[in-house]
Design a protein around this motif. Structure first.
Motif, PDB file in Angstrom:
ATOM      1  N   GLY A 268      63.319  13.880 -49.756  1.00  0.00           N
ATOM      2  CA  GLY A 268      62.003  13.345 -49.397  1.00  0.00           C
ATOM      3  C   GLY A 268      61.290  12.731 -50.581  1.00  0.00           C
ATOM      4  O   GLY A 268      61.853  12.591 -51.675  1.00  0.00           O
ATOM      5  N   SER A 269      60.023  12.352 -50.368  1.00  0.00           N
ATOM      6  CA  SER A 269      59.295  11.610 -51.413  1.00  0.00           C
ATOM      7  C   SER A 269      58.889  12.507 -52.568  1.00  0.00           C
ATOM      8  O   SER A 269      58.482  13.640 -52.367  1.00  0.00           O
ATOM      9  CB  SER A 269      58.017  10.963 -50.858  1.00  0.00           C
ATOM     10  OG  SER A 269      57.841  11.216 -49.514  1.00  0.00           O
ATOM     11  N   PRO A 270      58.980  11.974 -53.785  1.00  0.00           N
ATOM     12  CA  PRO A 270      58.553  12.752 -54.953  1.00  0.00           C
ATOM     13  C   PRO A 270      57.032  12.853 -55.010  1.00  0.00           C
ATOM     14  O   PRO A 270      56.334  12.052 -54.387  1.00  0.00           O
ATOM     15  CB  PRO A 270      59.067  11.925 -56.129  1.00  0.00           C
ATOM     16  CG  PRO A 270      59.180  10.531 -55.611  1.00  0.00           C
ATOM     17  CD  PRO A 270      59.441  10.628 -54.124  1.00  0.00           C
ATOM     18  N   THR A 271      56.527  13.826 -55.767  1.00  0.00           N
ATOM     19  CA  THR A 271      55.082  13.953 -55.999  1.00  0.00           C
ATOM     20  C   THR A 271      54.801  13.455 -57.413  1.00  0.00           C
ATOM     21  O   THR A 271      55.061  14.173 -58.391  1.00  0.00           O
ATOM     22  CB  THR A 271      54.648  15.427 -55.851  1.00  0.00           C
ATOM     23  OG1 THR A 271      55.054  15.870 -54.570  1.00  0.00           O
ATOM     24  CG2 THR A 271      53.145  15.588 -56.007  1.00  0.00           C
ATOM     25  N   PRO A 272      54.292  12.232 -57.555  1.00  0.00           N
ATOM     26  CA  PRO A 272      54.126  11.659 -58.899  1.00  0.00           C
ATOM     27  C   PRO A 272      53.301  12.552 -59.830  1.00  0.00           C
ATOM     28  O   PRO A 272      53.586  12.648 -61.030  1.00  0.00           O
ATOM     29  CB  PRO A 272      53.402  10.334 -58.626  1.00  0.00           C
ATOM     30  CG  PRO A 272      53.756   9.987 -57.215  1.00  0.00           C
ATOM     31  CD  PRO A 272      53.895  11.284 -56.489  1.00  0.00           C
ATOM     32  N   ALA A 273      52.278  13.225 -59.273  1.00  0.00           N
ATOM     33  CA  ALA A 273      51.408  14.057 -60.120  1.00  0.00           C
ATOM     34  C   ALA A 273      52.198  15.159 -60.831  1.00  0.00           C
ATOM     35  O   ALA A 273      51.862  15.543 -61.955  1.00  0.00           O
ATOM     36  CB  ALA A 273      50.303  14.672 -59.257  1.00  0.00           C
ATOM     37  N   ASP A 274      53.249  15.668 -60.195  1.00  0.00           N
ATOM     38  CA  ASP A 274      54.050  16.736 -60.829  1.00  0.00           C
ATOM     39  C   ASP A 274      54.759  16.211 -62.081  1.00  0.00           C
ATOM     40  O   ASP A 274      54.902  16.930 -63.075  1.00  0.00           O
ATOM     41  CB  ASP A 274      55.090  17.275 -59.848  1.00  0.00           C
ATOM     42  CG  ASP A 274      54.438  18.045 -58.710  1.00  0.00           C
ATOM     43  OD1 ASP A 274      53.311  18.538 -58.904  1.00  0.00           O
ATOM     44  OD2 ASP A 274      55.062  18.139 -57.637  1.00  0.00           O
ATOM     45  N   PHE A 275      55.198  14.966 -61.997  1.00  0.00           N
ATOM     46  CA  PHE A 275      55.899  14.377 -63.148  1.00  0.00           C
ATOM     47  C   PHE A 275      54.909  14.038 -64.256  1.00  0.00           C
ATOM     48  O   PHE A 275      55.166  14.267 -65.430  1.00  0.00           O
ATOM     49  CB  PHE A 275      56.674  13.130 -62.704  1.00  0.00           C
ATOM     50  CG  PHE A 275      57.810  13.463 -61.783  1.00  0.00           C
ATOM     51  CD1 PHE A 275      59.057  13.791 -62.299  1.00  0.00           C
ATOM     52  CD2 PHE A 275      57.635  13.486 -60.405  1.00  0.00           C
ATOM     53  CE1 PHE A 275      60.111  14.117 -61.454  1.00  0.00           C
ATOM     54  CE2 PHE A 275      58.677  13.812 -59.558  1.00  0.00           C
ATOM     55  CZ  PHE A 275      59.923  14.128 -60.075  1.00  0.00           C
ATOM     56  N   ALA A 276      53.752  13.476 -63.844  1.00  0.00           N
ATOM     57  CA  ALA A 276      52.732  13.115 -64.841  1.00  0.00           C
ATOM     58  C   ALA A 276      52.288  14.352 -65.608  1.00  0.00           C
ATOM     59  O   ALA A 276      52.139  14.328 -66.837  1.00  0.00           O
ATOM     60  CB  ALA A 276      51.538  12.484 -64.143  1.00  0.00           C
ATOM     61  N   SER A 277      52.098  15.456 -64.888  1.00  0.00           N
ATOM     62  CA  SER A 277      51.578  16.638 -65.581  1.00  0.00           C
ATOM     63  C   SER A 277      52.658  17.307 -66.423  1.00  0.00           C
ATOM     64  O   SER A 277      52.365  17.864 -67.474  1.00  0.00           O
ATOM     65  CB  SER A 277      50.895  17.604 -64.614  1.00  0.00           C
ATOM     66  OG  SER A 277      51.740  17.916 -63.561  1.00  0.00           O
ATOM     67  N   PHE A 278      53.922  17.205 -66.005  1.00  0.00           N
ATOM     68  CA  PHE A 278      54.963  17.790 -66.861  1.00  0.00           C
ATOM     69  C   PHE A 278      55.079  16.996 -68.168  1.00  0.00           C
ATOM     70  O   PHE A 278      55.282  17.571 -69.239  1.00  0.00           O
ATOM     71  CB  PHE A 278      56.319  17.849 -66.149  1.00  0.00           C
ATOM     72  CG  PHE A 278      57.302  18.714 -66.897  1.00  0.00           C
ATOM     73  CD1 PHE A 278      57.156  20.093 -66.914  1.00  0.00           C
ATOM     74  CD2 PHE A 278      58.336  18.161 -67.636  1.00  0.00           C
ATOM     75  CE1 PHE A 278      58.030  20.905 -67.647  1.00  0.00           C
ATOM     76  CE2 PHE A 278      59.214  18.961 -68.371  1.00  0.00           C
ATOM     77  CZ  PHE A 278      59.059  20.344 -68.361  1.00  0.00           C
ATOM     78  N   THR A 279      54.916  15.677 -68.069  1.00  0.00           N
ATOM     79  CA  THR A 279      54.938  14.869 -69.297  1.00  0.00           C
ATOM     80  C   THR A 279      53.833  15.328 -70.256  1.00  0.00           C
ATOM     81  O   THR A 279      54.022  15.360 -71.470  1.00  0.00           O
ATOM     82  CB  THR A 279      54.799  13.366 -68.939  1.00  0.00           C
ATOM     83  OG1 THR A 279      56.029  12.950 -68.356  1.00  0.00           O
ATOM     84  CG2 THR A 279      54.496  12.513 -70.147  1.00  0.00           C
ATOM     85  N   LYS A 280      52.696  15.726 -69.694  1.00  0.00           N
ATOM     86  CA  LYS A 280      51.603  16.221 -70.556  1.00  0.00           C
ATOM     87  C   LYS A 280      51.987  17.536 -71.230  1.00  0.00           C
ATOM     88  O   LYS A 280      51.611  17.798 -72.373  1.00  0.00           O
ATOM     89  CB  LYS A 280      50.310  16.394 -69.746  1.00  0.00           C
ATOM     90  CG  LYS A 280      49.730  15.092 -69.264  1.00  0.00           C
ATOM     91  CD  LYS A 280      49.300  14.205 -70.435  1.00  0.00           C
ATOM     92  CE  LYS A 280      48.782  12.870 -69.965  1.00  0.00           C
ATOM     93  NZ  LYS A 280      48.565  11.922 -71.061  1.00  0.00           N
ATOM     94  N   VAL A 281      52.716  18.385 -70.517  1.00  0.00           N
ATOM     95  CA  VAL A 281      53.200  19.633 -71.143  1.00  0.00           C
ATOM     96  C   VAL A 281      54.096  19.286 -72.336  1.00  0.00           C
ATOM     97  O   VAL A 281      53.955  19.846 -73.436  1.00  0.00           O
ATOM     98  CB  VAL A 281      54.000  20.500 -70.130  1.00  0.00           C
ATOM     99  CG1 VAL A 281      54.682  21.674 -70.833  1.00  0.00           C
ATOM    100  CG2 VAL A 281      53.107  20.991 -68.999  1.00  0.00           C
TER     101      VAL A 281
END
Ligand SMILES: Cc1ncc(COP(=O)(O)O)c(C=O)c1O
Length: 426
Positions: A268-281
Motif C-alpha cells: 500500500g501507500s507509504p506515509t511520507p511523514a514517517d520518512f521525513a521524521s526518521f531523516t530528522k532522527v
C-alpha cells in the motif's frame, strides 16, 4: 566496571542536545519531570515532530508528477536511504509497517512457511513480538519450537544455550539485540558467526528495537537476514516500524501487491511523514557525530554519533550505579538491589533493573512519580514481562531507563530520591 566510560558530553554539545528535545524537564501539564522511562518510548526530538506535522499536512499523492508530489518522493527516497545507512543495509530490502511487532510476525511467518518441517530457535528473553511470532509460525507450519535459556545472573542468553539447540534442521534463529527488561546486550556479529558455523543455511533474525538508539547496528557486517527497529524508541514518532530483510528472504512468497517487485515488502501507500521524521532522527545523530568527527560521510557520522551516545550512556550508568564522592550510587544504598549490571559490565545497556527489600516495585514506581521521576515496574502480571522475568528468577523489577540527553544532575536527583524511598522517608 573500570573500563566503563565516566566522561559526560562537553557543555556545548549538551546544550545542543538539551535544546533538541521536547518535554525533557517538564511534562505537557508543565509539571517538573525526569523521564527515566525511555525503554517504553523515548523522548522526542522537536525536529521530528515538526517534520511529521509538515508532511502530514500535504494531501498530495507521491505517485503523481507535479512539483509537490516529486518533493514528497524525494523525502521518501531520503528516508529510505537513511534507514539503510543507519542499519548499514547495503543490499536486501527495507520494509515498513505500523509496528515493529507486525514486521517481526510477517518476517518470521514468511520464513517458516517457506521451509519444510524443522525447528525454530528463539530465546526466553525475547519480547513477545518475536517469541509469539516464532511460536505462532512453529504451530502453523509444523516446526518444533526450541527456547534458549537465559543466564539469570546477567539476564542475557549465552551463545552456548543457543548453539545447543541449533542443528541441521534449524530453519530460523531469532535473538534479541538488547533486552528491554534486563538491559543485557548481545554481540550479534559473534552470535551470528557461531550459529552459521553450526548451520550455514539457517536464517538469523534480530529484534533491534531496544538496541537501536544505544549502539551501532551493522547488518552487512553481522551477516544476518533480518532486523527490525521502532522509531519511537529512538527519539522518533510512534506509528511506524522499519525492518531490513536480506536478499535471500526478501523474495520469499509474502504479502505483496503483485504488480510490485518480488522483494517489495511495502503493502500500500507509504506515509511520507514517517520518512521525513526518521531523516530528522538521523540528522540529529549525525550532528552529534559531527561534533567529534567533522566528515561528509553520513554513515561515518551515524557511527560516530551512536558511539558517542553509547559512551554518554555508559557514564550515566556508571554514576547511577557507583554514585559520586558525595553521594552513594544505587549499589551502595541499603535495601536496594541492582540486578544484572555487575555481571554484564560494559555489555549492560542503560537500563537499570532494581528491587527494594522493603517495598513492592509498584509502590516504588508510585513514590518516584510523587517525586517527579517517571520509571516503570515490569511485573509478571503483565504478558509483556512474565516469561522474561521468570527466565531470570524474578517476579518484578523497577526499570530505570534514561537516555543520553540526561545529565549528571538528573542522575543525582534520582539517587537522592532512591535513598529516601529505600529509607522509607518519602
Ligand atoms: C525489545 C522490543 N522489541 C519489540 C518491541 C515491539 O515494539 P512495538 O510494540 O512498537 O511493535 C518492543 C516494544 O516495547 C521492544 O521493547
Amino acid at each position: 566496571m573500570s573500563d566503563r566510560n565516566t566522561e559526560f558530553f562537553p557543555k556545548q554539545l549538551q546544550e545542543f542536545i538539551t535544546s533538541s528535545f521536547l518535554y525533557l524537564d517538564q511534562d505537557p501539564y508543565e509539571n517538573n519531570r525526569i523521564f527515566f522511562e525511555n525503554a517504553g518510548g523515548a523522548l522526542r526530538l522537536k525536529s521530528v515532530v515538526e517534520a511529521q506535522s509538515r508532511l502530514s499536512a500535504l494531501p498530495d499523492c507521491p505517485e503523481r508528477t507535479h512539483d509537490i508530489a516529486l518533493g514528497i518522493r524525494k523525502v521518501i527516497e531520503q528516508g529510505t536511504k537513511d534507514i539503510r545507512l543507519f542499519l548499514n543495509a547495503k543490499a536486501g530490502s527495507v520494509a515498513t509497517s505500523l509496528t515493529a511487532s507486525k514486521l517481526m510476525f510477517e518476517m518470521v511467518t514468511t520464513v517458516a512457511a517457506a521451509s519444510q518441517h524443522g525447528n525454530i530457535v528463539t530465546t526466553a528473553i525475547e519480547h513477545p513480538s518475536s517469541y509469539d511470532a516464532c511460536q505462532f509460525a512453529a504451530e502453523q507450519y509444523n516446526h518444533e519450537l526450541r527456547v534458549a535459556k537465559a543466564d539469570p545472573t546477567s539476564g542475557n542468553i549465552p551463545i552456548s544455550n543457543i548453539l545447543e539447540l541449533v542443528d541441521d534442521q534449524t530453519v530460523l534463529v531469532s535473538v534479541i539485540l538488547t533486552s528491554n527488561i534486563t538491559g543485557a546486550m548481545h554481540d550479534i556479529q559473534k552470535y551470528a558467526a557461531e550459529i552459521k558455523q553450526k548451520n550455514s543455511q539457517t536464517i538469523i533474525m534480530v529484534d533491534g528495537v531496544q538496541g537501536a538508539p544505544h549502539g551501532v547496528i551493522d547488518v552487512d557486517d553481522w551477516k544476518i537476514d533480518a532486523l527490525n527497529i521502532a522509531p519511537y524508541k529512538m527519539f522518533g514518532n510512534r506509528g511506524v516500524g522499519f525492518a531490513y530483510l536480506s536478499d535471500r528472504i526478501a523474495s520469499l512468497p509474502h504479502h505483496r501487491l503483485l504488480a510490485t517487485d518480488k522483494d517489495n515488502w511495502n503493502v500500500g501507500s507509504p506515509t511520507p511523514a514517517d520518512f521525513a521524521s526518521f531523516t530528522k532522527v538521523i540528522d540529529y545523530i549525525c550532528e552529534i557525530g559531527h561534533y567529534f568527527n567533522p566528515t561528509d560521510d553520513r554513515r561515518k557520522l551515524i557511527v560516530e554519533g551512536i558511539n558517542r551516545i553509547h559512551l554518554q550512556e555508559q557514564a550515566i550508568l556508571n554514576r547511577l550505579v557507583n554514585g559520586t564522592s558525595e553521594m552513594n550510587g544505587t549499589k551502595d544504598i541499603s535495601n536496594v538491589t541492582v540486578h544484572f549490571e555487575e555481571v554484564n559490565g560494559v555489555n549492560q545497556d542503560l537500563i537499570l533493573a532494581l528491587t527494594f527489600d522493603n517495598i513492592s516495585c509498584a509502590d516504588v514506581v508510585q513514590k518516584y512519580g510523587e517525586n517527579n521521576i517517571l520509571v516503570y515496574a515490569r511485573e509478571s502480571s503483565s504478558h509483556y514481562s512474565k516469561r522474561i522475568l521468570e527466565a531470570v528468577n524474578l517476579n518484578a523489577i523497577v526499570r530505570v531507563s534514561p537516555i543520553h540527553c540526561h545529565t549528571p544532575e538528573d542522575v543525582d536527583k534520582f539517587l537522592e530520591v532512591t535513598r529516601l524511598i529505600a529509607e522509607g522517608n518519602v
